[in-house]
Write a protein that holds these residues in place. Structure first.
Motif, PDB file in Angstrom:
ATOM      1  N   ARG A 119       0.811  -1.214   0.000  1.00  0.00           N
ATOM      2  CA  ARG A 119       0.000   0.000   0.000  1.00  0.00           C
ATOM      3  C   ARG A 119       0.848   1.269   0.000  1.00  0.00           C
ATOM      4  NH1 ARG A 119      -5.369  -0.793   0.749  1.00  0.00           N
ATOM      5  NH2 ARG A 119      -6.037  -2.870   1.412  1.00  0.00           N
ATOM      6  N   VAL A 120       2.166   1.131   0.065  1.00  0.00           N
ATOM      7  CA  VAL A 120       3.039   2.301  -0.020  1.00  0.00           C
ATOM      8  C   VAL A 120       3.114   2.737  -1.476  1.00  0.00           C
ATOM      9  CG1 VAL A 120       5.380   3.177   0.328  1.00  0.00           C
ATOM     10  CG2 VAL A 120       4.361   1.600   1.992  1.00  0.00           C
ATOM     11  N   LYS A 121       2.889   3.989  -1.720  1.00  0.00           N
ATOM     12  CA  LYS A 121       2.851   4.503  -3.086  1.00  0.00           C
ATOM     13  C   LYS A 121       4.205   4.330  -3.784  1.00  0.00           C
ATOM     14  CE  LYS A 121       1.351   8.517  -5.758  1.00  0.00           C
ATOM     15  NZ  LYS A 121       0.744   9.873  -5.708  1.00  0.00           N
ATOM     16  N   ASN A 122       4.133   3.824  -5.004  1.00  0.00           N
ATOM     17  CA  ASN A 122       5.308   3.629  -5.848  1.00  0.00           C
ATOM     18  C   ASN A 122       6.285   2.614  -5.272  1.00  0.00           C
ATOM     19  OD1 ASN A 122       6.468   4.264  -8.353  1.00  0.00           O
ATOM     20  ND2 ASN A 122       7.971   5.622  -7.413  1.00  0.00           N
ATOM     21  N   TYR A 123       5.774   1.652  -4.508  1.00  0.00           N
ATOM     22  CA  TYR A 123       6.613   0.598  -3.935  1.00  0.00           C
ATOM     23  C   TYR A 123       6.120  -0.723  -4.506  1.00  0.00           C
ATOM     24  CZ  TYR A 123       8.933  -2.331  -0.457  1.00  0.00           C
ATOM     25  OH  TYR A 123       9.698  -3.278   0.155  1.00  0.00           O
ATOM     26  N   HIS A 124       6.939  -1.357  -5.360  1.00  0.00           N
ATOM     27  CA  HIS A 124       6.525  -2.574  -6.061  1.00  0.00           C
ATOM     28  C   HIS A 124       7.650  -3.607  -5.999  1.00  0.00           C
ATOM     29  CE1 HIS A 124       3.209  -0.157  -7.570  1.00  0.00           C
ATOM     30  NE2 HIS A 124       4.073   0.723  -8.052  1.00  0.00           N
ATOM     31  N   PRO A 125       7.816  -4.268  -4.848  1.00  0.00           N
ATOM     32  CA  PRO A 125       8.928  -5.222  -4.727  1.00  0.00           C
ATOM     33  C   PRO A 125       8.782  -6.414  -5.661  1.00  0.00           C
ATOM     34  CG  PRO A 125       7.428  -5.393  -2.862  1.00  0.00           C
ATOM     35  CD  PRO A 125       6.999  -4.192  -3.638  1.00  0.00           C
ATOM     36  N   GLN A 126       7.572  -6.719  -6.088  1.00  0.00           N
ATOM     37  CA  GLN A 126       7.388  -7.874  -6.951  1.00  0.00           C
ATOM     38  C   GLN A 126       7.974  -7.656  -8.345  1.00  0.00           C
ATOM     39  OE1 GLN A 126       5.079  -5.973  -5.695  1.00  0.00           O
ATOM     40  NE2 GLN A 126       3.595  -5.300  -7.253  1.00  0.00           N
ATOM     41  N   ASP A 127       8.284  -6.406  -8.682  1.00  0.00           N
ATOM     42  CA  ASP A 127       8.842  -6.135 -10.004  1.00  0.00           C
ATOM     43  C   ASP A 127      10.278  -6.606 -10.144  1.00  0.00           C
ATOM     44  OD1 ASP A 127       6.455  -4.977 -10.546  1.00  0.00           O
ATOM     45  OD2 ASP A 127       7.156  -2.899 -10.449  1.00  0.00           O
ATOM     46  N   ALA A 130      15.208  -2.518  -8.018  1.00  0.00           N
ATOM     47  CA  ALA A 130      15.623  -1.891  -6.757  1.00  0.00           C
ATOM     48  C   ALA A 130      14.545  -0.919  -6.308  1.00  0.00           C
ATOM     49  CB  ALA A 130      16.959  -1.160  -6.951  1.00  0.00           C
ATOM     50  N   GLN A 131      14.136  -1.049  -5.055  1.00  0.00           N
ATOM     51  CA  GLN A 131      13.067  -0.230  -4.521  1.00  0.00           C
ATOM     52  C   GLN A 131      13.630   1.001  -3.805  1.00  0.00           C
ATOM     53  OE1 GLN A 131       9.697  -0.873  -5.080  1.00  0.00           O
ATOM     54  NE2 GLN A 131      10.659  -2.331  -6.480  1.00  0.00           N
ATOM     55  N   PRO A 132      12.881   2.091  -3.831  1.00  0.00           N
ATOM     56  CA  PRO A 132      13.370   3.307  -3.163  1.00  0.00           C
ATOM     57  C   PRO A 132      13.438   3.103  -1.650  1.00  0.00           C
ATOM     58  CG  PRO A 132      11.076   3.568  -3.821  1.00  0.00           C
ATOM     59  CD  PRO A 132      11.547   2.279  -4.426  1.00  0.00           C
ATOM     60  N   HIS A 133      14.413   3.717  -1.027  1.00  0.00           N
ATOM     61  CA  HIS A 133      14.524   3.682   0.424  1.00  0.00           C
ATOM     62  C   HIS A 133      13.831   4.920   0.989  1.00  0.00           C
ATOM     63  CE1 HIS A 133      17.000   0.253   0.123  1.00  0.00           C
ATOM     64  NE2 HIS A 133      18.093   0.876  -0.268  1.00  0.00           N
ATOM     65  N   PHE A 134      13.166   4.729   2.078  1.00  0.00           N
ATOM     66  CA  PHE A 134      12.401   5.809   2.683  1.00  0.00           C
ATOM     67  C   PHE A 134      13.050   6.240   3.991  1.00  0.00           C
ATOM     68  CE2 PHE A 134       9.333   3.190   0.300  1.00  0.00           C
ATOM     69  CZ  PHE A 134       8.883   4.142  -0.607  1.00  0.00           C
ATOM     70  N   HIS A 135      12.773   7.492   4.345  1.00  0.00           N
ATOM     71  CA  HIS A 135      13.253   8.028   5.616  1.00  0.00           C
ATOM     72  C   HIS A 135      12.180   7.982   6.700  1.00  0.00           C
ATOM     73  CE1 HIS A 135      15.988  10.049   2.684  1.00  0.00           C
ATOM     74  NE2 HIS A 135      16.880   9.825   3.627  1.00  0.00           N
ATOM     75  N   ILE A 136      10.937   8.284   6.330  1.00  0.00           N
ATOM     76  CA  ILE A 136       9.889   8.444   7.342  1.00  0.00           C
ATOM     77  C   ILE A 136       8.631   7.698   6.913  1.00  0.00           C
ATOM     78  CG2 ILE A 136       8.447  10.088   8.613  1.00  0.00           C
ATOM     79  CD1 ILE A 136      10.596  12.193   8.220  1.00  0.00           C
ATOM     80  N   LEU A 137       8.100   6.900   7.827  1.00  0.00           N
ATOM     81  CA  LEU A 137       6.794   6.250   7.680  1.00  0.00           C
ATOM     82  C   LEU A 137       5.957   6.711   8.856  1.00  0.00           C
ATOM     83  CD1 LEU A 137       4.907   4.045   6.423  1.00  0.00           C
ATOM     84  CD2 LEU A 137       6.044   2.401   7.919  1.00  0.00           C
ATOM     85  N   VAL A 151      15.007  -6.243   6.254  1.00  0.00           N
ATOM     86  CA  VAL A 151      16.161  -6.992   6.754  1.00  0.00           C
ATOM     87  C   VAL A 151      17.210  -7.132   5.667  1.00  0.00           C
ATOM     88  CG1 VAL A 151      16.976  -9.185   7.623  1.00  0.00           C
ATOM     89  CG2 VAL A 151      14.885  -8.239   8.515  1.00  0.00           C
ATOM     90  N   GLY A 152      16.833  -7.681   4.535  1.00  0.00           N
ATOM     91  CA  GLY A 152      17.800  -8.031   3.526  1.00  0.00           C
ATOM     92  C   GLY A 152      18.624  -6.859   3.059  1.00  0.00           C
ATOM     93  N   GLY A 153      19.913  -6.875   3.351  1.00  0.00           N
ATOM     94  CA  GLY A 153      20.833  -5.872   2.862  1.00  0.00           C
ATOM     95  C   GLY A 153      20.821  -4.575   3.626  1.00  0.00           C
ATOM     96  N   ILE A 154      19.920  -4.433   4.628  1.00  0.00           N
ATOM     97  CA  ILE A 154      19.837  -3.167   5.352  1.00  0.00           C
ATOM     98  C   ILE A 154      20.203  -3.346   6.812  1.00  0.00           C
ATOM     99  CG2 ILE A 154      18.344  -1.210   5.838  1.00  0.00           C
ATOM    100  CD1 ILE A 154      16.712  -1.810   3.497  1.00  0.00           C
ATOM    101  N   LEU A 194       9.718  -7.406   4.113  1.00  0.00           N
ATOM    102  CA  LEU A 194       9.778  -6.456   3.009  1.00  0.00           C
ATOM    103  C   LEU A 194      10.547  -5.211   3.429  1.00  0.00           C
ATOM    104  CD1 LEU A 194       6.101  -6.780   1.755  1.00  0.00           C
ATOM    105  CD2 LEU A 194       8.146  -7.941   0.915  1.00  0.00           C
ATOM    106  N   GLN A 195      11.221  -4.612   2.492  1.00  0.00           N
ATOM    107  CA  GLN A 195      12.124  -3.502   2.787  1.00  0.00           C
ATOM    108  C   GLN A 195      11.432  -2.159   2.614  1.00  0.00           C
ATOM    109  OE1 GLN A 195      15.618  -3.912   0.426  1.00  0.00           O
ATOM    110  NE2 GLN A 195      16.325  -5.740   1.469  1.00  0.00           N
ATOM    111  N   VAL A 196      10.502  -1.876   3.469  1.00  0.00           N
ATOM    112  CA  VAL A 196       9.916  -0.541   3.471  1.00  0.00           C
ATOM    113  C   VAL A 196      10.789   0.394   4.292  1.00  0.00           C
ATOM    114  CG1 VAL A 196       7.908   0.851   4.084  1.00  0.00           C
ATOM    115  CG2 VAL A 196       7.603  -1.429   3.139  1.00  0.00           C
ATOM    116  N   MET A 197      11.121  -0.027   5.493  1.00  0.00           N
ATOM    117  CA  MET A 197      11.976   0.773   6.363  1.00  0.00           C
ATOM    118  C   MET A 197      13.116  -0.096   6.883  1.00  0.00           C
ATOM    119  SD  MET A 197      10.623   3.791   6.363  1.00  0.00           S
ATOM    120  CE  MET A 197      11.621   4.544   7.658  1.00  0.00           C
ATOM    121  N   PRO A 198      14.316   0.461   7.011  1.00  0.00           N
ATOM    122  CA  PRO A 198      15.428  -0.321   7.563  1.00  0.00           C
ATOM    123  C   PRO A 198      15.175  -0.674   9.016  1.00  0.00           C
ATOM    124  CG  PRO A 198      16.056   1.976   7.280  1.00  0.00           C
ATOM    125  CD  PRO A 198      14.722   1.813   6.611  1.00  0.00           C
ATOM    126  N   SER A 199      15.729  -1.793   9.443  1.00  0.00           N
ATOM    127  CA  SER A 199      15.452  -2.287  10.792  1.00  0.00           C
ATOM    128  C   SER A 199      16.090  -1.435  11.873  1.00  0.00           C
ATOM    129  CB  SER A 199      15.937  -3.731  10.934  1.00  0.00           C
ATOM    130  OG  SER A 199      17.322  -3.807  10.685  1.00  0.00           O
TER     131      SER A 199
END
Length: 535
Positions: A119-127, A130-137, A151-154, A194-199
């Motif tokens: 539901r995050v706008k312009n976030y499509h990990p299934q594609d 590389a997905q954009p990294h976000f600062h604030i949720l 988790v992965g890579g972050i 899923l990599q919405v926000m770093p851990s």
């Protein structure tokens, strides 16, 4: 007096321009000195534009290097808890520093459903790209850790990795509870991250006394909640809530334990039936609970939390009447304590609405921000709400109001457990921070807010929405109570105008502004006429 001699006339003619030049030089020197010194003569600070004094920063000692401001943030925006005011400061901070927000397509992340990264706008990990990294949720959602953190890579170590995996310290078997059932509901399987926000993001939220929250929720969601809609008044609802409330009915999550619901926690089995247990368990080892409201000073009153954990619907001789725990109490208490322990493993800080300014100071300290970054105005406040809050702060509740508060805390027993728990953790942080140091910072914060109100606002305070004609600043009106807003003073400088607009922009309009900034509409260029080739 005789005529002026030619020699004297010549001296006056020569000294006139000279004295003018000397005076001009003196004034220029004074003006340059004032610019150089600043201090009390300086009205504005570079970079912010509105503050009347130098930015405050916590004293960390001369031997400790300055910290780096944290800019990866997850804020769980709970309902009717002062969270809109926190959202405004996050909007302003991210806007000013060019940070990237994880935005919903509309205004919420599918609430009341659990948060989904899709539901995050312009976030499509299934594609597979590389997905954009976000600062604030930070917008409304029902918390769901596995879909929030990355988790992965972050960086998938630390307490949130444990909270998401089976190595989490608080296995429910220790509480006599089924592990798989709880981990599934809390979204803690480590198989889908899923990599919405770093851990290593800073996780925080805010809670409010259920007694105050019930008043606000009833007036705001009366048309949304079937339980509230059927009740003629809040007093009638709390006197016999089961006559109106049906678990699972449309909108009825607003009518009971709304905070617990927003945190994404599962409900005890006995509360999933229509005849669930009403009372939480008395704590056999009660901690101290501070109940003095914001601004009350260092002498916090300490009460027996059992009287607060277990309020009865009646009050006699100024004391709450309590019931004995039952077997279902024991089961529910284990469930509650495990849920609170899990939240402690996820959230770095939970603010308390009744100690809003103190919470902001601790937030600024935890994020290595200045007070200028957290000062602001109240948003989404209902008309008349401040009077009720003042009465509660000053202990001016009538017996009827005290009884209503006890009933609200009893009915919202899970929220009351949340509130007691995070109230205690906040005061633990205050003790570590230092009471006198906190009082000084809170006084500074309030002085800056007052100065900003005088500079920016017509009347220096929030106003009835009927006076707000500029739709950019008119808050969304919902429910039976009016939602107050602000009108900007005219004649502001361009810098002050920009910052004052940030301070008063409601959350929906600010979200649209950030959306347009982050996802600008494509610009269609006019087609150039093709050049015809000569034969």
């Amino acid at each position: 007096m005789g005529p002026v001699s030619p020699a004297r006339t010549m001296r006056l003619w020569l000294w006139g321009p000279r004295s003018l030049g000397v005076a001009l030089g003196v004034f220029m020197t004074i003006g340059f000195a004032l610019q150089l010194w600043g201090g009390p003569f300086q009205r504005r600070l570079p970079g912010v534009g509105l503050q009347l004094r130098q930015p405050w920063a916590p004293s960390r000692g001369p031997s400790v290097p300055s910290c780096t401001p944290r800019q990866r943030l997850v804020f769980l925006k709970t309902h009717k808890s002062g969270s809109s005011s926190v959202l405004n400061l996050l909007h302003r901070y991210g806007d000013r520093h060019g940070l990237r927000f994880a935005l919903p397509t509309r205004y919420q992340f599918g609430y009341p459903r659990l948060f989904q990264a899709s539901r995050v706008k312009n976030y499509h990990p299934q594609d597979g790209r590389a997905q954009p990294h976000f600062h604030i949720l930070c917008h409304h959602m029902r918390f769901n850790l596995k879909e929030v953190r990355g988790v992965g890579g972050i960086g998938g170590t630390g307490k949130r990795a444990q909270a998401c995996g089976q190595d989490h310290w608080g296995r429910p078997e220790a509480w006599g509870l089924p592990w798989h059932h709880l981990t599934t509901e809390l979204g803690m399987e480590a198989t889908k991250v899923l990599q919405v926000m770093p851990s290593d993001s800073f996780f925080f939220s805010i809670v409010r006394d259920p007694a105050a929250l019930a008043h606000s929720a009833f007036s705001y969601y009366k048309s949304t909640s079937s339980a509230f809609r059927k009740a003629p008044s809040l007093a009638a609802f709390l006197a016999n809530p089961r006559a109106f409330y049906r678990p699972g009915a449309r909108g009825d999550h607003y009518a009971r334990n709304l905070l617990w619901f927003d945190f994404g926690l599962p409900f005890p089995p006995d509360m999933r039936t229509k005849r669930g247990n009403l009372h939480p368990l008395r704590d056999p080892n009660p901690p101290q609970l501070h109940v003095v409201p914001s601004g009350a000073g260092p002498r916090a009153q300490t009460l027996d939390p059992n009287a607060l954990f277990h309020p009865a619907p009646t009050v006699a001789n100024g004391r709450h009447q309590m019931s004995s725990p039952t077997s279902s109490d024991l089961e529910s208490s284990s469930f509650i304590q495990w849920g609170l322990a899990w939240l402690d493993s996820v959230f770095d800080l939970v603010l308390v609405a009744e100690y809003f300014d103190e919470s902001l100071v601790l937030l600024a300290d935890a994020l290595c921000w200045g007070l200028d970054d957290v000062v602001g105005f109240m948003h989404n406040a209902q008309a008349g709400g401040e009077q009720g809050l003042s009465a509660a702060r000053e202990g001016r509740w009538t017996d009827e109001e005290q009884q209503l508060a006890a009933q609200a805390r009893t009915w919202n027993n899970l929220d009351w457990a949340l509130y007691v728990h995070f109230n205690r953790s906040l005061w633990t942080r205050i003790e570590k921070y230092g009471q006198s140091r906190l009082e000084s910072a809170v006084a500074e914060l309030r002085a800056r807010r007052e100065a900003l109100a005088k500079l920016c606002l017509v009347g220096g305070e929030a106003l009835d929405p009927k006076y707000i004609t500029d739709q950019r600043f008119r808050p969304f009106q919902f429910g039976s109570a009016k939602v107050l807003g602000y009108i900007l003073r005219s004649g502001l400088s361009p810098e002050d105008q920009e910052e004052c607009e940030r301070l008063v922009t409601p959350e929906l309009q600010y979200k649209d502004k950030l959306d347009a900034k982050q996802f600008p509409p494509p610009v269609s260029l006019p087609l150039k006429p093709s050049r015809l080739l000569s034969p």
